[in-house]
Design an enzyme around this catalytic site. Structure first.
Site, short mmCIF file in Angstrom:
data_model
loop_
_atom_site.label_atom_id
_atom_site.label_comp_id
_atom_site.label_asym_id
_atom_site.label_seq_id
_atom_site.Cartn_x
_atom_site.Cartn_y
_atom_site.Cartn_z
CG HIS A 124 -0.31 -0.04 2.54
ND1 HIS A 124 0.18 1.09 3.16
CD2 HIS A 124 -0.08 -1.07 3.39
CE1 HIS A 124 0.68 0.76 4.34
NE2 HIS A 124 0.55 -0.55 4.51
CB CYS A 140 1.71 -3.67 5.40
SG CYS A 140 0.09 -4.34 5.83
#
Length: 165
Positions: A124, A140
């Site tokens: 992301h 992440c």
């Protein structure tokens, strides 16, 4: 309006602040065309072109003890997604709200996100561009907003992702 044009128009506003971009094409002989390879030690994400090159993007990766290795696939693609902190993040930061709206400057997902099957991880954007190039997340992969938009346009649901040391 085509889906691609509407995504580009929607992301243009998100990127108006001028997020950094540092992608480059480099020699790369591993993996099939379209494969994503993330090197935790290098803090780089490679999108394999299939002609002996890859697009290399700088990224932030999981903190020591929060990293994962292996194979996943992209199972979802989202523009300016809302974010709900995973239980571990919420445990460590109990003052976080249960949901942060997409597009909010406090939303850590940034301009776009591609979720990874088999867990609560994603590739992301970020609201903290200074974290790129570091070990900063709970697993992440963070990218500059302009770079995550570029990658978003180049990959599909089902794209294999390999997380390597």
């Amino acid at each position: 309006m085509s889906r691609r044009v509407s995504i580009a128009v929607g992301l243009a506003a998100t990127l108006a602040a001028g997020a950094a971009s540092a992608r480059e094409v480099v020699p790369f002989g591993e993996g099939a065309a379209g494969t994503v390879v993330i090197s935790v030690s290098q803090r780089k994400l490679y999108l394999v072109n299939g002609d002996g090159t890859a697009i290399r993007y700088p990224v932030a990766v999981g903190k020591p003890g929060k990293q994962w290795f292996g194979t996943a696939t992209i199972d979802g693609k989202y523009v300016a997604p809302a974010w709900s902190p995973p239980w571990e993040v919420k445990r460590d930061n109990p003052r976080l709200p249960n949901v942060i709206a997409g597009g909010s400057p406090h939303n850590p997902m940034g301009a776009a996100a591609m979720t990874l099957a088999g867990g609560q991880y994603a590739i992301h954007g970020t609201n903290r561009p200074s974290s790129i190039g570091t070990w900063a997340s709970y697993g992440c992969i963070r990218m500059y907003n302009q770079d995550v938009v570029d990658l978003y346009e180049r990959v599909d649901v089902g794209t294999p992702v390999y997380m390597t040391h």
